[in-house]
Design a protein around this motif. Sequence first.
Motif, PDB file in Angstrom:
ATOM      1  N   SER A 257      73.874  -4.234  25.546  1.00  0.00           N
ATOM      2  CA  SER A 257      74.444  -5.281  24.694  1.00  0.00           C
ATOM      3  C   SER A 257      75.875  -4.953  24.304  1.00  0.00           C
ATOM      4  O   SER A 257      76.754  -5.812  24.343  1.00  0.00           O
ATOM      5  CB  SER A 257      73.610  -5.461  23.431  1.00  0.00           C
TER       6      SER A 257
ATOM      7  N   LYS B  72      80.705 -10.559  28.801  1.00  0.00           N
ATOM      8  CA  LYS B  72      79.740 -11.656  28.858  1.00  0.00           C
ATOM      9  C   LYS B  72      79.390 -12.254  27.503  1.00  0.00           C
ATOM     10  O   LYS B  72      79.396 -13.459  27.327  1.00  0.00           O
ATOM     11  CB  LYS B  72      78.434 -11.173  29.506  1.00  0.00           C
ATOM     12  N   ASN B  73      79.028 -11.417  26.569  1.00  0.00           N
ATOM     13  CA  ASN B  73      78.439 -11.889  25.309  1.00  0.00           C
ATOM     14  C   ASN B  73      79.373 -11.664  24.133  1.00  0.00           C
ATOM     15  O   ASN B  73      80.238 -10.803  24.167  1.00  0.00           O
ATOM     16  CB  ASN B  73      77.137 -11.141  25.029  1.00  0.00           C
TER      17      ASN B  73
END
Length: 165
Positions: free
Chosen positions: A52, A59-60
């Motif tokens: 993450s 990406k996030n």
Amino acid sequence: MSRRFDQPRANRRTVTMPDRVGPHVKLVFAEMARLRVTYDSCEEGSGVRRASIKAWRRKNRPGLESLEAVLGFLGWDFVAIPRAKALPEEVRAELQPIADKLGLSMPQTVSALVEIVTGIHERFPFLRDPTAVKPVRFKGKRRERPTIHPDQHALLQEMPTDVAH
């Protein structure tokens, strides 16, 4: 020309940050680089998965809870500061004489008030005195010693050896 593996790297690898990444994510990676914190230790200390954290670069976007956890592990707080126009009129009226006395604008006065209330200066003495910066010390990794189970220890004691004492 290839580099020999017993020589240290001349250039230090850096994490590239795309322009679209927010300043809070840039702060996370800058602190990780400054403190030489690895993704694995950050995962272990903050509870946010390594994948993450790495995905924040491309990406996030991090959620507030994840961001607070990682910044907390790195020694930072994520504090929301109200803008001067969001303050109630009576609070702004009481802060105006203080701002005038200190020669600060209203946003600077609000920021100073938040710093006082959150106690940032007590936790970070280098904000008051740059000579009070403590060097960052890194713990060396202990070599793991082979462990012998008590049952194995008894077996090893009984075995004859061919070594002359």
